[in-house]
Design a protein around this motif. Structure first.
Motif, mmCIF file in Angstrom:
data_model
loop_
_atom_site.group_PDB
_atom_site.id
_atom_site.type_symbol
_atom_site.label_atom_id
_atom_site.label_comp_id
_atom_site.label_asym_id
_atom_site.label_seq_id
_atom_site.Cartn_x
_atom_site.Cartn_y
_atom_site.Cartn_z
ATOM 1 N N LEU A 215 30.216 43.346 74.279
ATOM 2 C CA LEU A 215 29.058 43.002 75.097
ATOM 3 C C LEU A 215 27.935 42.447 74.237
ATOM 4 O O LEU A 215 27.638 42.984 73.171
ATOM 5 C CB LEU A 215 28.551 44.223 75.869
ATOM 6 C CG LEU A 215 29.510 44.822 76.902
ATOM 7 C CD1 LEU A 215 28.813 45.947 77.660
ATOM 8 C CD2 LEU A 215 30.023 43.764 77.870
ATOM 9 N N ASP A 216 27.321 41.386 74.731
ATOM 10 C CA ASP A 216 26.139 40.803 74.106
ATOM 11 C C ASP A 216 24.924 41.271 74.893
ATOM 12 O O ASP A 216 24.625 40.753 75.972
ATOM 13 C CB ASP A 216 26.244 39.276 74.115
ATOM 14 C CG ASP A 216 25.051 38.599 73.459
ATOM 15 O OD1 ASP A 216 24.001 39.246 73.306
ATOM 16 O OD2 ASP A 216 25.170 37.402 73.112
ATOM 17 N N GLU A 217 24.239 42.278 74.355
ATOM 18 C CA GLU A 217 23.017 42.784 74.992
ATOM 19 C C GLU A 217 21.787 42.435 74.154
ATOM 20 O O GLU A 217 20.793 43.163 74.138
ATOM 21 C CB GLU A 217 23.117 44.290 75.231
ATOM 22 C CG GLU A 217 24.164 44.681 76.266
ATOM 23 C CD GLU A 217 23.664 45.715 77.260
ATOM 24 O OE1 GLU A 217 22.435 45.879 77.387
ATOM 25 O OE2 GLU A 217 24.519 46.350 77.910
ATOM 26 N N VAL A 218 21.865 41.308 73.482
ATOM 27 C CA VAL A 218 20.736 40.869 72.653
ATOM 28 C C VAL A 218 19.487 40.682 73.499
ATOM 29 O O VAL A 218 18.391 41.086 73.109
ATOM 30 C CB VAL A 218 21.101 39.575 71.905
ATOM 31 C CG1 VAL A 218 19.859 38.940 71.285
ATOM 32 C CG2 VAL A 218 22.145 39.864 70.823
ATOM 33 N N GLN A 219 19.648 40.091 74.686
ATOM 34 C CA GLN A 219 18.487 39.837 75.535
ATOM 35 C C GLN A 219 18.294 40.902 76.609
ATOM 36 O O GLN A 219 17.164 41.236 76.968
ATOM 37 C CB GLN A 219 18.596 38.455 76.193
ATOM 38 C CG GLN A 219 17.328 38.013 76.907
ATOM 39 C CD GLN A 219 17.296 36.522 77.224
ATOM 40 O OE1 GLN A 219 16.688 36.098 78.203
ATOM 41 N NE2 GLN A 219 17.937 35.715 76.408
ATOM 42 N N CYS A 220 19.371 41.464 77.127
ATOM 43 C CA CYS A 220 19.255 42.376 78.269
ATOM 44 C C CYS A 220 19.197 43.846 77.867
ATOM 45 O O CYS A 220 19.041 44.716 78.732
ATOM 46 C CB CYS A 220 20.395 42.147 79.252
ATOM 47 S SG CYS A 220 22.050 42.508 78.612
#
Length: 398
Positions: A215-220
């Motif tokens: 998962l890419d949660e860099v922004q969220c």
């Protein structure tokens, strides 16, 4: 005579020169005060010059800035312990940015299968509209022409699927698939949340097919959606997760979180960073975590998110020639426009409000998580002013 500016001209910058930040406000050098609904693209989670972050940074700066990862770093250990205690993860590697986190996530997924005796499992499935940074791995993962044109040959091993096509996803997984990489809420792609049932189905599919979920949660991540991490709403856990932006509250900081199993291939010497996890960044990160993990703080984010969305729905209804819908979750919201997003962003500058453009004709609203209810009211008033400036004579206002 040289014509190129001293700063490489890769940005199309607005003619604004901010000299001071105070909470949800930015002060231009001419004295104008802008309401900041961009947070430096979801970075300033606690707003500008938050006293706790200033104190943490100042105290650490007076003692030790940098030693490199040749030595133990107590602040890094403290932040890793906080992240492990509050998440699915067993271990953390610190970076300086989301892009660096993407690079490690890709390496980690591929190294995992290599060490399991399945070196053929190198392919990573990603999705249209995604954004994973601007490194070689990041642009290869996104795959769009806008990101990749002129930068070939691209890093191989990525498959790109349409957003939300479940049948295509199931068919794309084969014996060479190492991982699925996805943002729980696409940011650059136009504030598109993955529904909880889809996230749950994705976790189940990965388990059934024997692939890793990244998962890419860099922004969220970091409280942006009203939970510490967006995937928590679906009640699932990834194997590997990228974070950055909000975790440093404005100080360059990122991380990759992973389970012990997923990280098993990353032994001594397989990865490194000179600056990653430095005392300054981790001291600030600890202060951020102390705030965003407080249940009362997250309750406040959810309450304010509900208020902001309600008022935005009214704004959309008042300007049907400008807006189509509100989308997103928490304080990661988007206004789907019927006009060019850049026009609304520019009109916002005239109305002294900062927003951020995105794909799919969306303008992003990513205010500090500390925004007040009064400031939400002021934000709507300024967005209404911006929309009215662009509207046809027949349109109304809130």
């Amino acid at each position: 005579m040289l014509m190129i500016p001293s700063v490489l001209p890769t940005y199309s910058r607005a003619p604004l020169h901010f000299v001071k930040g105070e909470g949800t406000w930015l002060v231009e050098e001419d004295g104008r005060r802008f309401l900041d609904l961009g947070s430096g693209i979801a970075v300033n989670a606690l707003g500008h010059a938050h006293p706790a972050l200033v104190a943490a940074l100042t105290a650490q700066a007076q003692n030790l800035w940098h030693v490199s990862n040749l030595y133990e770093i107590p602040q890094q250990q403290a932040l890793a312990d906080k992240l492990v205690a509050e998440s699915f993860a067993d271990t953390v590697f610190f970076t300086n940015s989301g892009t660096e986190s993407c690079e490690l996530a890709v390496k980690m997924a591929r190294k995992y299968w290599y060490d399991k005796g399945q070196p053929e499992k190198t392919d990573i499935i990603a999705f249209a509209g995604s954004f994973h940074g601007r490194s070689s791995a990041g642009i290869a993962a996104a795959g769009s022409e806008k990101m990749t044109k002129g930068f070939g040959p691209l890093l191989p091993g990525f498959k790109h699927l349409p957003w939300g096509d479940h049948e295509a996803l199931d068919a794309a997984i084969d014996d060479n698939t190492a991982a699925i990489l996805i943002e729980p809420v696409q940011g650059e792609g136009g504030i598109r949340p993955l529904p909880d049932q889809c996230m749950q189905g994705l976790r189940k599919l990965c388990d059934e097919k024997g692939v890793l979920l990244v998962l890419d949660e860099v922004q969220c991540g970091i409280g942006r959606t009203g939970r510490l991490f967006a995937h928590e709403w679906a009640g699932i856990a990834p194997d590997i997760m990228m974070v950055a932006k909000g975790i440093g509250g404005g100080f360059p900081l990122g991380a990759v979180l992973a389970t012990e199993e997923a990280a098993s291939g990353m032994t001594a010497g397989t990865h490194g960073s000179t600056y990653g996890g430095n005392p300054l960044g981790c001291a600030v990160g600890c202060a951020v975590m102390d705030h965003v993990t407080d249940p009362a703080f997250l309750d406040g984010v959810n309450r304010k998110a509900g208020l902001l969305r309600q008022k935005l729905e009214g704004l959309v209804a008042a300007h049907p020639d400008i807006f189509e819908e509100v989308r997103g979750m928490g304080l990661m919201l988007g206004l789907k426009c019927k006009i060019a997003p850049a026009d609304l962003v520019k009109a916002g500058y005239e109305a002294l409000v900062i927003t951020v453009p995105a794909a799919d004709n969306v303008v992003r609203l990513l205010p500090p998580l500390t925004i007040t209810e009064d400031e939400i009211g002021e934000a709507i008033a300024r967005l209404d002013t911006a929309a009215s400036a662009l509207a046809t004579p027949a349109s109304s206002s809130v």
